[in-house]
Write an enzyme that holds these catalytic residues in place. Structure first.
Site: not given
Ligand code: NAD
Ligand code: ZN
Length: 264
Positions: A43, A51, A136, A144, A147, A167, A170, A209
């Site tokens: 973030t 969230r 994830h 793809c 294939c 693709c 394929c 979270s």
């Molecule tokens: P989540 O959004 O469920 O939870 C994030 C947690 O981080 C929250 O509890 C929040 O309070 C905390 N948080 C936010 N900013 C913070 C900071 N600066 N310092 C400390 N804590 C902080 O995220 P999750 O548990 O990773 O699950 C969400 C799913 O969303 C995952 O499967 C992921 O693949 C996907 N996702 C990925 C990204 C990314 O790649 N950057 C972004 C959003 C969602």
């Molecule tokens: Zn393919």
């Protein structure tokens, strides 16, 4: 503005610092540890978590894997979203939290990073790609479904807006190499994460979270297998009660402070 550097200790209160001092001393004798990261570590790079109040994810309903496979209109929609989102996500830069984890890896305190993130920012911060388990998947590749070929995103042309690419090898169905809702995780990645969890002496959870399964099982398995569990997160998580050290603090400052403490 911008010229005066904020030191990590300036944004952390005494209680937060004390917990990080405790974590540093545990890391000293339990190294190497495993890190488990979530959207919260990114973030501070401007990528909203699930969230968070802002745009990228909140605006649109997720497209489930089943719906993607069944409905060409939703495939078209998924590609439109990617055309909009990918340039924004790909332009994001790692923050102090990603950099601190890389410093801790270089100094031998952390070995592997298991992440739920799809943004590739650990690698962009310099963490060795082979040390990052992307539970994830990643936005930086196209996969793809027929294939199995993977194409690096920069070598894959998704075509003009409104089209559904196929693709190049394929002609099959291609999809961003992220795990959609309802799609199975890569079995090898999940196995590797669980094996690391079982063997870990210490696991540091950062910015998750811990509400998305099966990923959230990883720190549970670590704790059940005897690892010391530390959680660095802004908000409470369902695993706080089981954790040995809980640091409620922003990830960037907390991890930078930790790396400084350890001279990493
Ligand atoms: P989540 O959004 O469920 O939870 C994030 C947690 O981080 C929250 O509890 C929040 O309070 C905390 N948080 C936010 N900013 C913070 C900071 N600066 N310092 C400390 N804590 C902080 O995220 P999750 O548990 O990773 O699950 C969400 C799913 O969303 C995952 O499967 C992921 O693949 C996907 N996702 C990925 C990204 C990314 O790649 N950057 C972004 C959003 C969602
Ligand atoms: Zn393919």
């Amino acid at each position: 503005m911008g010229l005066i550097e904020t030191r990590p200790q300036d944004v952390l209160d005494e209680a937060q610092q004390a917990r990080l001092v405790q974590l540093a001393s545990e890391l000293r004798w339990r190294q190497p540890a495993i890190a488990f990261t979530g959207a919260g570590i990114s973030t501070e790079s401007g990528i909203p978590d699930y969230r968070g109040p802002s745009g990228l994810w909140k605006r649109s309903q997720p497209i489930t894997f089943k719906a993607f496979l069944a409905d060409p209109a939703l495939q078209r929609e998924a590609w439109e979203r990617r055309r909009t989102r990918y340039p924004v996500l790909a332009a994001a830069e790692p923050n102090a939290g990603h950099v601190a984890l890389r410093r801790l890896q270089e100094a031998g305190y952390i070995e592997e990073i298991i992440t739920q993130n799809i943004d590739g920012l650990h690698q962009k911060a310099g963490s060795p790609p082979e040390s990052v388990v992307e539970l994830h998947g990643t936005i930086h590749a196209i996969h793809c479904l027929d294939c199995g070929t993977r194409f690096p995103a920069e070598e894959f042309d998704p075509g003009p807006p409104g089209t559904i690419p196929a693709c190049p090898d394929c002609g099959g169905t291609v999809k961003e190499a992220t795990v959609a809702f309802g799609q199975s995780l890569n079995v090898e990645d999940l196995k590797r994460a669980l094996a690391l969890a079982r063997e870990a002496s210490l696991m540091v959870v950062v910015g998750s979270s811990l509400s998305v399964n099966p990923a959230a099982k990883v720190p549970q398995v670590a704790a059940a297998s005897g690892a010391l569990l530390a959680i660095v997160n802004n908000e409470p998580t369902p695993l706080d009660e089981r954790a040995d050290i809980v640091v409620r603090a922003p990830a960037g400052a907390a991890l930078a402070f930790l790396a400084d403490l350890l001279g990493a």
